[in-house]
Design an enzyme around this catalytic site. Sequence first.
Site, PDB file in Angstrom:
ATOM      1  N   TYR A 176       0.845  -1.210   0.000  1.00 60.86           N
ATOM      2  CA  TYR A 176       0.000   0.000   0.000  1.00 60.86           C
ATOM      3  C   TYR A 176       0.876   1.255   0.000  1.00 60.86           C
ATOM      4  O   TYR A 176       0.649   2.183  -0.792  1.00 60.86           O
ATOM      5  CB  TYR A 176      -0.930   0.000   1.219  1.00 60.86           C
ATOM      6  CG  TYR A 176      -1.861   1.200   1.239  1.00 60.86           C
ATOM      7  CD1 TYR A 176      -2.846   1.352   0.263  1.00 60.86           C
ATOM      8  CD2 TYR A 176      -1.752   2.193   2.211  1.00 60.86           C
ATOM      9  CE1 TYR A 176      -3.701   2.466   0.258  1.00 60.86           C
ATOM     10  CE2 TYR A 176      -2.596   3.293   2.225  1.00 60.86           C
ATOM     11  CZ  TYR A 176      -3.572   3.429   1.248  1.00 60.86           C
ATOM     12  OH  TYR A 176      -4.413   4.521   1.238  1.00 60.86           O
ATOM     13  N   LYS A 180       1.047   4.301  -2.844  1.00 63.22           N
ATOM     14  CA  LYS A 180       0.721   5.706  -2.563  1.00 63.22           C
ATOM     15  C   LYS A 180       1.929   6.620  -2.794  1.00 63.22           C
ATOM     16  O   LYS A 180       1.768   7.772  -3.203  1.00 63.22           O
ATOM     17  CB  LYS A 180       0.204   5.827  -1.125  1.00 63.22           C
ATOM     18  CG  LYS A 180      -1.162   5.182  -0.939  1.00 63.22           C
ATOM     19  CD  LYS A 180      -2.267   6.012  -1.553  1.00 63.22           C
ATOM     20  CE  LYS A 180      -3.112   5.320  -2.544  1.00 63.22           C
ATOM     21  NZ  LYS A 180      -4.177   6.149  -3.127  1.00 63.22           N
ATOM     22  N   THR A 213     -14.093   6.212   5.923  1.00 60.84           N
ATOM     23  CA  THR A 213     -14.661   5.680   4.676  1.00 60.84           C
ATOM     24  C   THR A 213     -14.663   4.151   4.781  1.00 60.84           C
ATOM     25  O   THR A 213     -14.426   3.607   5.859  1.00 60.84           O
ATOM     26  CB  THR A 213     -13.806   6.106   3.470  1.00 60.84           C
ATOM     27  OG1 THR A 213     -12.526   5.463   3.593  1.00 60.84           O
ATOM     28  CG2 THR A 213     -13.610   7.616   3.395  1.00 60.84           C
TER      29      THR A 213
HETATM   30  N1  LIG Z   1      -9.840   7.154   3.975  1.00 62.55           N
HETATM   31  C1  LIG Z   1      -8.612   7.544   4.302  1.00 62.55           C
HETATM   32  O1  LIG Z   1      -8.334   7.850   5.461  1.00 62.55           O
HETATM   33  C2  LIG Z   1      -7.542   7.636   3.248  1.00 62.55           C
HETATM   34  C3  LIG Z   1      -6.266   8.035   3.661  1.00 62.55           C
HETATM   35  C4  LIG Z   1      -5.275   8.202   2.705  1.00 62.55           C
HETATM   36  C5  LIG Z   1      -5.546   7.985   1.371  1.00 62.55           C
HETATM   37  N2  LIG Z   1      -6.789   7.566   1.010  1.00 62.55           N
HETATM   38  C6  LIG Z   1      -7.019   7.310  -0.433  1.00 62.55           C
HETATM   39  O2  LIG Z   1      -8.239   7.872  -0.840  1.00 62.55           O
HETATM   40  C7  LIG Z   1      -8.753   7.152  -1.961  1.00 62.55           C
HETATM   41  C8  LIG Z   1     -10.229   6.879  -1.744  1.00 62.55           C
HETATM   42  O3  LIG Z   1     -10.368   5.978  -0.661  1.00 62.55           O
HETATM   43  P1  LIG Z   1     -11.594   6.027   0.364  1.00 62.55           P
HETATM   44  O4  LIG Z   1     -11.026   6.322   1.692  1.00 62.55           O
HETATM   45  O5  LIG Z   1     -12.678   6.859  -0.152  1.00 62.55           O
HETATM   46  O6  LIG Z   1     -11.995   4.477   0.394  1.00 62.55           O
HETATM   47  P2  LIG Z   1     -13.329   3.702  -0.081  1.00 62.55           P
HETATM   48  O7  LIG Z   1     -14.492   4.244   0.648  1.00 62.55           O
HETATM   49  O8  LIG Z   1     -12.999   2.262   0.080  1.00 62.55           O
HETATM   50  O9  LIG Z   1     -13.446   4.105  -1.604  1.00 62.55           O
HETATM   51  C9  LIG Z   1     -12.559   3.581  -2.554  1.00 62.55           C
HETATM   52  C10 LIG Z   1     -13.196   3.670  -3.892  1.00 62.55           C
HETATM   53  O10 LIG Z   1     -12.311   3.064  -4.856  1.00 62.55           O
HETATM   54  C11 LIG Z   1     -13.073   2.141  -5.596  1.00 62.55           C
HETATM   55  N3  LIG Z   1     -12.270   1.070  -6.171  1.00 62.55           N
HETATM   56  C12 LIG Z   1     -11.569   0.112  -5.562  1.00 62.55           C
HETATM   57  N4  LIG Z   1     -11.006  -0.706  -6.458  1.00 62.55           N
HETATM   58  C13 LIG Z   1     -11.384  -0.253  -7.681  1.00 62.55           C
HETATM   59  C14 LIG Z   1     -11.148  -0.676  -8.996  1.00 62.55           C
HETATM   60  N5  LIG Z   1     -10.440  -1.776  -9.278  1.00 62.55           N
HETATM   61  N6  LIG Z   1     -11.683   0.025 -10.017  1.00 62.55           N
HETATM   62  C15 LIG Z   1     -12.434   1.119  -9.766  1.00 62.55           C
HETATM   63  N7  LIG Z   1     -12.716   1.558  -8.536  1.00 62.55           N
HETATM   64  C16 LIG Z   1     -12.182   0.872  -7.502  1.00 62.55           C
HETATM   65  C17 LIG Z   1     -14.109   1.612  -4.636  1.00 62.55           C
HETATM   66  O11 LIG Z   1     -15.155   0.970  -5.340  1.00 62.55           O
HETATM   67  P3  LIG Z   1     -16.070  -0.176  -4.640  1.00 62.55           P
HETATM   68  O12 LIG Z   1     -17.079   0.573  -3.854  1.00 62.55           O
HETATM   69  O13 LIG Z   1     -16.643  -0.900  -5.820  1.00 62.55           O
HETATM   70  O14 LIG Z   1     -15.185  -1.008  -3.799  1.00 62.55           O
HETATM   71  C18 LIG Z   1     -14.515   2.907  -3.951  1.00 62.55           C
HETATM   72  O15 LIG Z   1     -15.420   3.627  -4.756  1.00 62.55           O
HETATM   73  C19 LIG Z   1      -7.894   5.894  -2.080  1.00 62.55           C
HETATM   74  O16 LIG Z   1      -6.961   6.082  -3.146  1.00 62.55           O
HETATM   75  C20 LIG Z   1      -7.146   5.837  -0.763  1.00 62.55           C
HETATM   76  O17 LIG Z   1      -5.883   5.212  -0.876  1.00 62.55           O
HETATM   77  C21 LIG Z   1      -7.802   7.389   1.901  1.00 62.55           C
END
Ligand SMILES: NC(=O)c1ccc[n+]([C@@H]2O[C@H](COP(=O)([O-])OP(=O)(O)OC[C@H]3O[C@@H](n4cnc5c(N)ncnc54)[C@H](OP(=O)(O)O)[C@@H]3O)[C@@H](O)[C@H]2O)c1
Length: 311
Positions: A176, A180, A213
Amino acid sequence: MTDWSTAAIPPLNGKTAVITGATGGLGYETALALAGAGAEVVVTGRNEAKGRHALEMIRGEFPKARITYENLDLAKLASVADFVTRFAAAHASLDLLVNNAGVMALPERQVTADGFEMQFGTNYLGHYALTARLLKLLRRGDKPRVVNLSSLAHRPGAIDFGDLQGARSYNPWKAYCQSKLAMLMFALELQRRSDLAGWGLMSNAAHPGYARTDLIPNGPGAGGLLWQVSKALQPLISQSAAEGGLPTLFAATSPEAKPGGYYGPNWFYELKGPPVPAKIMPQAKDAVAAVRLWDVSATLTGVSFDQAAAA
Ligand SMILES: NC(=O)c1ccc[n+]([C@@H]2O[C@H](COP(=O)([O-])OP(=O)(O)OC[C@H]3O[C@@H](n4cnc5c(N)ncnc54)[C@H](OP(=O)(O)O)[C@@H]3O)[C@@H](O)[C@H]2O)c1
């Protein structure tokens, strides 16, 4: 100075935005805010039912929102290519690409349809291929921007060129963090290349701190130790998905966002709070490694920015 919020998003009428992984979490919040500001938003994802639901929710808040859903699975290069073909048939240009989709710390090593380790393949390589394929349309956009989602997890990250796919030794968090870090290096390298070649892009990156999330339940899993610990600490150290989306929205829309910038929350360790410039670790600024990563990515995906630029 007042804290930056969605109220500061300039009118986006006439702008077109594509957001990956926009059916939930931060991507959904980004789509909602951009549509609310008047942009035509293409909500992409891999689950059509979730896509329909996202559109209903956005229309519930903004009945006049110009939004559509398109399938785009970052873990399938053929899906990336298909999406761009459909998008290009319907649009002459693209103004904003938000490379948001991601999966985190999958306990067992999984692979994409093309045989890449799932996190490197989804979070990074799929977005590399998508951005390259969209370059031509982005170059025709109005002050086009590309925003990559990175993370605090880039800080301990390293690019393991000897085992990029974790094939010899898989560690969920190492994979991961690498993905990133790769997203941040890609954002910075894309800006350098755009400046050199005159592509006219603003490429920058953002991270949400710790936003509530589905990332943990979808990755390491609800019920595990990380989930228990983070649940207990959440009220103190996390923020909502909507708040977590603000650094992305700042990078995507603010007149104050800089080419090659990186934005995250302002509070302790950048865990939560309104967006400000975020800390970039030295390994993310390594331009030699960034060129190597770029070249490896072109070989692995079979997609070349140079060809796209020449087309
Ligand atoms: N939440 C945090 O604290 C945090 C911190 C640092 C970085 N981030 C980054 O923020 C971004 C969004 O994450 P989030 O926190 O919003 O998590 P999330 O709620 O799990 O959302 C992730 C999204 O990515 C989609 N996804 C996963 N695999 C995919 C694929 N193969 N093709 C297309 N879509 C795909 C998921 O679709 P499904 O619903 O179909 O699974 C979901 O819509 C990510 O890149 C994550 O690394 C998040």
